[in-house]
Each structure stands twice: as structure tokens, then as C-alpha cells.
Write a protein that holds these residues in place. Structure first.
Motif, PDB file in Angstrom:
ATOM      1  N   GLY A  60       0.787  -1.216   0.000  1.00  0.00           N
ATOM      2  CA  GLY A  60       0.000   0.000   0.000  1.00  0.00           C
ATOM      3  C   GLY A  60       0.824   1.274   0.000  1.00  0.00           C
ATOM      4  O   GLY A  60       0.270   2.376  -0.076  1.00  0.00           O
ATOM      5  N   GLU A  61       2.134   1.158   0.071  1.00  0.00           N
ATOM      6  CA  GLU A  61       2.988   2.336   0.148  1.00  0.00           C
ATOM      7  C   GLU A  61       3.398   2.815  -1.250  1.00  0.00           C
ATOM      8  O   GLU A  61       3.558   2.018  -2.170  1.00  0.00           O
ATOM      9  N   TYR A  62       3.600   4.100  -1.371  1.00  0.00           N
ATOM     10  CA  TYR A  62       4.013   4.696  -2.643  1.00  0.00           C
ATOM     11  C   TYR A  62       4.625   6.054  -2.342  1.00  0.00           C
ATOM     12  O   TYR A  62       4.508   6.581  -1.220  1.00  0.00           O
ATOM     13  N   THR A  63       5.250   6.632  -3.331  1.00  0.00           N
ATOM     14  CA  THR A  63       5.919   7.917  -3.163  1.00  0.00           C
ATOM     15  C   THR A  63       5.080   9.029  -3.771  1.00  0.00           C
ATOM     16  O   THR A  63       4.601   8.904  -4.901  1.00  0.00           O
ATOM     17  N   LEU A  64       4.923  10.101  -3.029  1.00  0.00           N
ATOM     18  CA  LEU A  64       4.303  11.317  -3.537  1.00  0.00           C
ATOM     19  C   LEU A  64       5.407  12.337  -3.794  1.00  0.00           C
ATOM     20  O   LEU A  64       6.142  12.718  -2.870  1.00  0.00           O
ATOM     21  N   GLU A  65       5.515  12.754  -5.042  1.00  0.00           N
ATOM     22  CA  GLU A  65       6.428  13.832  -5.412  1.00  0.00           C
ATOM     23  C   GLU A  65       5.618  15.116  -5.526  1.00  0.00           C
ATOM     24  O   GLU A  65       4.624  15.159  -6.248  1.00  0.00           O
ATOM     25  N   THR A  66       6.028  16.165  -4.805  1.00  0.00           N
ATOM     26  CA  THR A  66       5.395  17.468  -4.959  1.00  0.00           C
ATOM     27  C   THR A  66       6.427  18.449  -5.490  1.00  0.00           C
ATOM     28  O   THR A  66       7.629  18.315  -5.234  1.00  0.00           O
ATOM     29  N   VAL A  67       5.927  19.460  -6.209  1.00  0.00           N
ATOM     30  CA  VAL A  67       6.829  20.434  -6.808  1.00  0.00           C
ATOM     31  C   VAL A  67       6.224  21.829  -6.704  1.00  0.00           C
ATOM     32  O   VAL A  67       5.021  22.017  -6.939  1.00  0.00           O
ATOM     33  N   THR A  68       7.041  22.787  -6.318  1.00  0.00           N
ATOM     34  CA  THR A  68       6.614  24.180  -6.195  1.00  0.00           C
ATOM     35  C   THR A  68       6.746  24.874  -7.549  1.00  0.00           C
ATOM     36  O   THR A  68       7.407  24.375  -8.457  1.00  0.00           O
ATOM     37  N   GLY A  71      10.166  24.970  -8.838  1.00  0.00           N
ATOM     38  CA  GLY A  71      10.824  23.721  -9.200  1.00  0.00           C
ATOM     39  C   GLY A  71      11.418  22.953  -8.043  1.00  0.00           C
ATOM     40  O   GLY A  71      12.183  22.009  -8.244  1.00  0.00           O
ATOM     41  N   GLU A  72      11.045  23.318  -6.821  1.00  0.00           N
ATOM     42  CA  GLU A  72      11.556  22.608  -5.640  1.00  0.00           C
ATOM     43  C   GLU A  72      10.737  21.333  -5.439  1.00  0.00           C
ATOM     44  O   GLU A  72       9.526  21.388  -5.254  1.00  0.00           O
ATOM     45  N   ARG A  73      11.412  20.208  -5.474  1.00  0.00           N
ATOM     46  CA  ARG A  73      10.730  18.914  -5.368  1.00  0.00           C
ATOM     47  C   ARG A  73      10.928  18.311  -3.974  1.00  0.00           C
ATOM     48  O   ARG A  73      11.983  18.437  -3.366  1.00  0.00           O
ATOM     49  N   ARG A  74       9.875  17.640  -3.525  1.00  0.00           N
ATOM     50  CA  ARG A  74       9.918  16.947  -2.243  1.00  0.00           C
ATOM     51  C   ARG A  74       9.339  15.556  -2.438  1.00  0.00           C
ATOM     52  O   ARG A  74       8.393  15.376  -3.219  1.00  0.00           O
ATOM     53  N   ALA A 235       2.178  15.766  -7.659  1.00  0.00           N
ATOM     54  CA  ALA A 235       1.203  16.842  -7.503  1.00  0.00           C
ATOM     55  C   ALA A 235       1.931  18.144  -7.227  1.00  0.00           C
ATOM     56  O   ALA A 235       3.127  18.163  -6.922  1.00  0.00           O
ATOM     57  N   GLU A 236       1.179  19.236  -7.325  1.00  0.00           N
ATOM     58  CA  GLU A 236       1.735  20.519  -6.917  1.00  0.00           C
ATOM     59  C   GLU A 236       1.898  20.541  -5.406  1.00  0.00           C
ATOM     60  O   GLU A 236       1.315  19.733  -4.673  1.00  0.00           O
ATOM     61  N   ALA A 237       2.688  21.502  -4.920  1.00  0.00           N
ATOM     62  CA  ALA A 237       2.912  21.611  -3.482  1.00  0.00           C
ATOM     63  C   ALA A 237       1.669  22.118  -2.748  1.00  0.00           C
ATOM     64  O   ALA A 237       1.408  21.723  -1.608  1.00  0.00           O
ATOM     65  N   PHE A 238       0.888  22.970  -3.388  1.00  0.00           N
ATOM     66  CA  PHE A 238      -0.309  23.533  -2.755  1.00  0.00           C
ATOM     67  C   PHE A 238      -1.327  22.435  -2.476  1.00  0.00           C
ATOM     68  O   PHE A 238      -1.532  21.534  -3.285  1.00  0.00           O
ATOM     69  N   ARG A 337      -0.428  29.164  -9.945  1.00  0.00           N
ATOM     70  CA  ARG A 337      -0.328  27.704  -9.833  1.00  0.00           C
ATOM     71  C   ARG A 337      -0.427  27.042 -11.206  1.00  0.00           C
ATOM     72  O   ARG A 337       0.322  26.103 -11.513  1.00  0.00           O
ATOM     73  N   PHE A 338      -1.348  27.520 -12.027  1.00  0.00           N
ATOM     74  CA  PHE A 338      -1.499  26.946 -13.368  1.00  0.00           C
ATOM     75  C   PHE A 338      -0.240  27.140 -14.210  1.00  0.00           C
ATOM     76  O   PHE A 338       0.039  26.339 -15.111  1.00  0.00           O
ATOM     77  N   ALA A 339       0.506  28.211 -13.948  1.00  0.00           N
ATOM     78  CA  ALA A 339       1.696  28.517 -14.747  1.00  0.00           C
ATOM     79  C   ALA A 339       2.922  27.723 -14.311  1.00  0.00           C
ATOM     80  O   ALA A 339       3.989  27.865 -14.924  1.00  0.00           O
ATOM     81  N   ASN A 340       2.785  26.885 -13.294  1.00  0.00           N
ATOM     82  CA  ASN A 340       3.910  26.082 -12.794  1.00  0.00           C
ATOM     83  C   ASN A 340       4.402  25.138 -13.897  1.00  0.00           C
ATOM     84  O   ASN A 340       3.711  24.173 -14.245  1.00  0.00           O
ATOM     85  N   PRO A 341       5.599  25.356 -14.440  1.00  0.00           N
ATOM     86  CA  PRO A 341       6.062  24.533 -15.561  1.00  0.00           C
ATOM     87  C   PRO A 341       6.502  23.135 -15.155  1.00  0.00           C
ATOM     88  O   PRO A 341       6.678  22.266 -16.007  1.00  0.00           O
TER      89      PRO A 341
END
Length: 464
Positions: A60-68, A71-74, A235-238, A337-341
Motif C-alpha cells: 500500500g505504500e508509494y511515493t508522492l512527489e510534490t513540486v513548487t 521547481g523545488e521537489r519533495r 502533484a503541486e505543493a499547494f 499555480r497553473f503557470a507552474n512549468p
């Protein structure tokens, strides 16, 4: 997978949004040491089998990548899904879990079209999927919940909260009304009485831009974390979640992880649906018509951004004022937010399900503008763009496959092939409700389509 005596949040709808949103919040509670709740995840249809099998293989585990936007990824390993409910044609696992006394919340994400509502927000009993479920199948959420709750009632089960997590205005109320109508049509009088008294359906507002996963996410996850993840999500950071605090059988301590528990979600819901969701669709349809593939690319095209900005500023903000929210600031935040490349959200994903989005997200602003004595010229751009988008679909000229959960392809092709196609489109009560018989609206839409056709023909529009 490890079993637990914790309270269960059963979620129906194994898409990316649930894993980037609700599962993330419950994961944060686990991180705080609160182990009283976990998620059991399943799906009504067979189309998520591969995902569910891969999740089961990863416990059931997986990784969530978020990006601001910078371009800062977590990267976070999400651990809140403790049980995978495998699909079969009888929905056996969903029924077993949903009827179990440990299940206190049954939540769902089935998209806007998954509620089969007409322009008056009533259940459409004519739809073939609803007809099939009235006759005992389980193609829809209503049919699936009927099977689940019949078993829960038979087991003398305790009350349960039915929680809608989709982008649908008054989502809890409208789901509940649709479900109770469905039970009446099925003749399920005992279950109707049980659901009426033993369930609650609070309204919610959910927000996090979550594109469909692409093949480049897994390599980044492996490089950043060392985890060879078969089902990462990005997903986005927001993120935001607002819920009316009306749970009948207890709930997680969501306020500890910055979920807003309120008496009414209405101000947040209206702002999100009209400003974010409708603008998102506007940008996707316009970008597609100009030959663009990504939301950020289209948002960064000044002429497209201006269409969305004008729509919100000229028509939506007057419709929603006064508001406890700073609506101009929210508008600007949404467009940023929409303009996040780095998200690389596709116009294809956002353009989908327009036949549900027009009546749900856009028609209310058209109606209210006229009620104020204003001509909604900026809002008319959105259905005009969608009409031109549909014409491209009809001619086979879209660069991708258009998906719409409530589309009758044969009927739509017939309408779009007519000599008076735009007039028939404008007169469709399923899309435009009371405006379908409004001569001024038909004339405005014709003028707007004519203007947009000239607009699209200008090659300089696509320069950023």
C-alpha cells in the motif's frame, strides 16, 4: 498486508487525486503518532486493477512527489493505505469492508460525471448506467453503495459517514439526494430508511492539482529516494481541504493536519469551482485550439491568461461578492499555480468532462450575471471555446482522445453536424438550464464564437 484494529476510512476511487490528497492528510496523522485510522482502498470498475495490484505488492505504500512553482521537489513515502480491496464483478471486497463495523467513513472520488445529475441537480434515471443499476448491476457509485449498505444493514452495522471528495458543488448534498432518489427507484424502502437515519454526507471542498502520472516520475523517485516505486504519484505543493464537520460515526483528528473543519463550505466551494475549476477548463480548451499540449504553456500565453483573468474579474468576483475570501488574491494565486512549468499537467486531462463542467462550473455565473442586469461577455467565452473544441472533436481534429463520462457520442456527432449546430448547442438545457430558451444568450454565444474563430486564426497568440 498488515491488518489492524484501527478505524477504517474506506475509499472508493483509486485514482491519483485520492493518493495525493486525502491519503496524504491521513499519512500526516500517522506521522504524528496517531494510529487510530487507516485507509482501505478499492475501485468500482476493473480499470484500476493494475494499480491496485502494484500497490498491494508495495504494502500500500508509494511515493508522492510534490513540486513548487520554483521547481523545488519533495518526496514522501505515503503509508496511510493499509489495505487494498481487490476488484471482482461482485465487488466482494468492497462489500465486506464496507459492512465491517470498523469502517466509519466511506469516501469516494468518481469525477463530476459519476453522479449522473441533470441541470437541475437531480439524478438522471434515463442514463443507461443508472438504468442498469436500478436493475441490479453496480456500474455506478449508487449501485455499488446499495450493495455495500444492504450488507451493512443486514449485519446490523453501525452508522457510517458517506463522504464525497469530488469537485461537485454542494457535493455531499447532491450526492445524497441522488443516492436517495436511486434507492426509491430501486424500491429499496428499508435501505432508504436506514441511509436516511444512519448516514451523514457533509459537503467538502478539495484542492490539489494532480496530473496523470508520467513515465519520468519513477526514475526521479528512484534517484531521490532509492525506492523502486511502480506507482508513484506527483502533484503541486499547494493543498487544501475544507469539510463540514458533520460525521456520524467519528472521524480522524483532521484539524491537527490543517484540514479546515467548518459549518458551511459554501464560500470556499464556490470560489474554487468558479475561479479554479472553470478557469482551468477555459485554459485547456483555448490551449488545445491553439495547438498547445500543457496547462502551464497555455497559462503563460498572455492572450489565454487574459481570457481567464477577464472571466474571473468581470463576472465571477461580482457574483461571489461579498465573500470571506480575498477573491482577487485567490484569482492571482490560481493563475500562478497553473503557470507552474514543473507540473506538466496536460490540456487533455483538464479539458475532459466538459459536458459536466459547463453546467456545474460555468452556467451559474452566466445566469447570475444576467440576474444582476449584466451581459456576461467574459463568461460566454468559456462555452464558446468548448463548442469550438467539440467541433474539432467531431471532425477528428483534436490531437488527443477526448474523454467525457456522460457523452453520448452518436447524439453529439449528430448535433455538431447540423446546419444550426451552435443554436442547438445553446438550446441544450442539460448544459445551460434556464438559458437554453434565452434568445439573448444564443445571440451572445454566436457573437462570441465568431470572435473566437478570428482570434484562433492569429498565429501571434502562441508567442509567450
Amino acid at each position: 498486508m498488515t491488518q489492524s484494529t484501527a478505524n477504517v476510512w474506506m475509499h472508493i476511487g483509486a485514482g491519483s487525486f485520492h493518493r495525493a490528497h486525502q491519503a496524504w492528510y491521513l499519512h500526516r496523522l500517522l506521522q504524528q503518532g496517531d494510529e487510530r485510522w487507516h485507509i482501505a482502498l478499492g475501485n468500482i470498475r476493473q480499470d484500476a486493477d493494475a494499480l491496485l495490484n502494484q500497490l498491494a505488492a508495495q504494502n500500500g505504500e508509494y511515493t508522492l512527489e510534490t513540486v513548487t512553482p520554483k521547481g523545488e521537489r519533495r518526496y514522501e513515502r505515503i503509508t496511510s493505505i493499509k489495505k487494498i480491496l481487490p476488484w471482482d464483478s461482485q465487488l466482494s471486497a468492497l462489500i465486506a469492508q464496507g459492512s465491517d463495523a470498523t469502517t466509519k467513513v466511506i469516501a469516494f472520488t468518481v469525477t463530476e460525471g459519476g453522479y449522473y445529475l441533470d441541470p437541475d441537480h437531480q439524478l438522471d434515471p434515463r442514463h443507461p448506467d443508472i438504468q442498469a443499476d436500478i436493475n441490479g448491476e453496480a456500474r455506478t457509485l449508487y449501485g455499488a453503495l446499495t450493495r455495500i449498505l444492504l450488507a451493512r444493514m443486514a449485519a446490523e452495522g453501525e452508522p457510517v459517514t458517506l463522504l464525497n471528495c469530488d469537485n461537485l458543488r454542494h457535493n455531499g448534498e447532491r450526492f445524497r439526494h441522488g443516492f436517495l432518489t436511486f434507492l426509491r427507484l430501486r424500491g429499496e424502502e428499508a435501505l432508504l430508511n436506514w441511509v436516511t437515519h444512519q448516514t451523514r454526507s457533509p459537503n467538502t471542498m478539495v484542492d490539489r492539482i494532480t496530473p496523470r502520472p508520467t513515465t519520468d516520475i519513477a526514475p526521479r523517485v528512484k534517484q531521490a529516494t532509492g525506492f523502486d516505486d511502480a506507482v508513484p504519484v506527483m502533484a503541486e505543493a499547494f493543498i487544501q481541504w475544507v469539510i463540514e464537520d458533520d460525521f456520524i460515526a467519528g472521524r480522524p483528528a483532521l484539524e491537527k493536519v490543517e484540514v479546515e473543519l467548518v459549518d458551511s463550505v459554501l464560500p470556499w466551494e464556490e470560489a474554487k469551482i468558479r475561479i479554479l475549476n472553470a478557469s482551468h477548463s477555459c485554459i485547456a480548451w483555448a490551449g488545445t485550439l491553439l495547438g498547445q499540449s500543457f496547462i502551464h504553456q497555455s497559462t503563460r500565453t498572455p492572450a489565454i491568461k487574459q481570457l481567464a483573468w477577464d472571466y474571473v474579474t468581470e463576472d465571477v468576483i461580482p457574483s461571489l461578492s461579498p465573500s470571506p475570501l480575498d477573491l482577487p488574491a485567490y484569482r492571482d494565486q490560481v493563475l500562478d499555480r497553473f503557470a507552474n512549468p514543473w507540473i506538466e499537467d496536460t490540456n487533455q486531462r483538464v479539458a475532459a468532462d466538459g459536458l459536466s463542467k459547463i453546467p456545474g462550473f460555468i452556467t451559474p455565473t452566466l445566469v447570475e450575471s444576467w440576474q444582476r442586469g449584466e451581459i456576461p461577455r467574459a463568461t460566454a467565452v468559456l462555452p464558446a471555446l468548448f463548442y469550438l473544441f467539440l467541433q474539432r472533436w467531431h471532425l477528428g481534429e483534436l490531437p488527443y482522445r477526448y474523454q467525457d463520462g456522460v457523452m453520448d457520442e452518436m447524439s453529439l456527432h449528430h448535433l455538431l453536424a447540423a446546419d444550426n449546430a451552435l443554436a442547438e448547442f445553446a438550446a441544450d438545457p442539460a448544459l445551460f438550464g434556464p438559458l437554453a430558451s434565452h434568445a439573448q444568450f444564443a445571440a451572445l454565444l454566436q457573437q462570441t464564437v465568431d470572435r473566437l474563430q478570428q482570434w484562433i486564426a492569429q498565429p501571434q497568440l502562441v508567442s509567450e
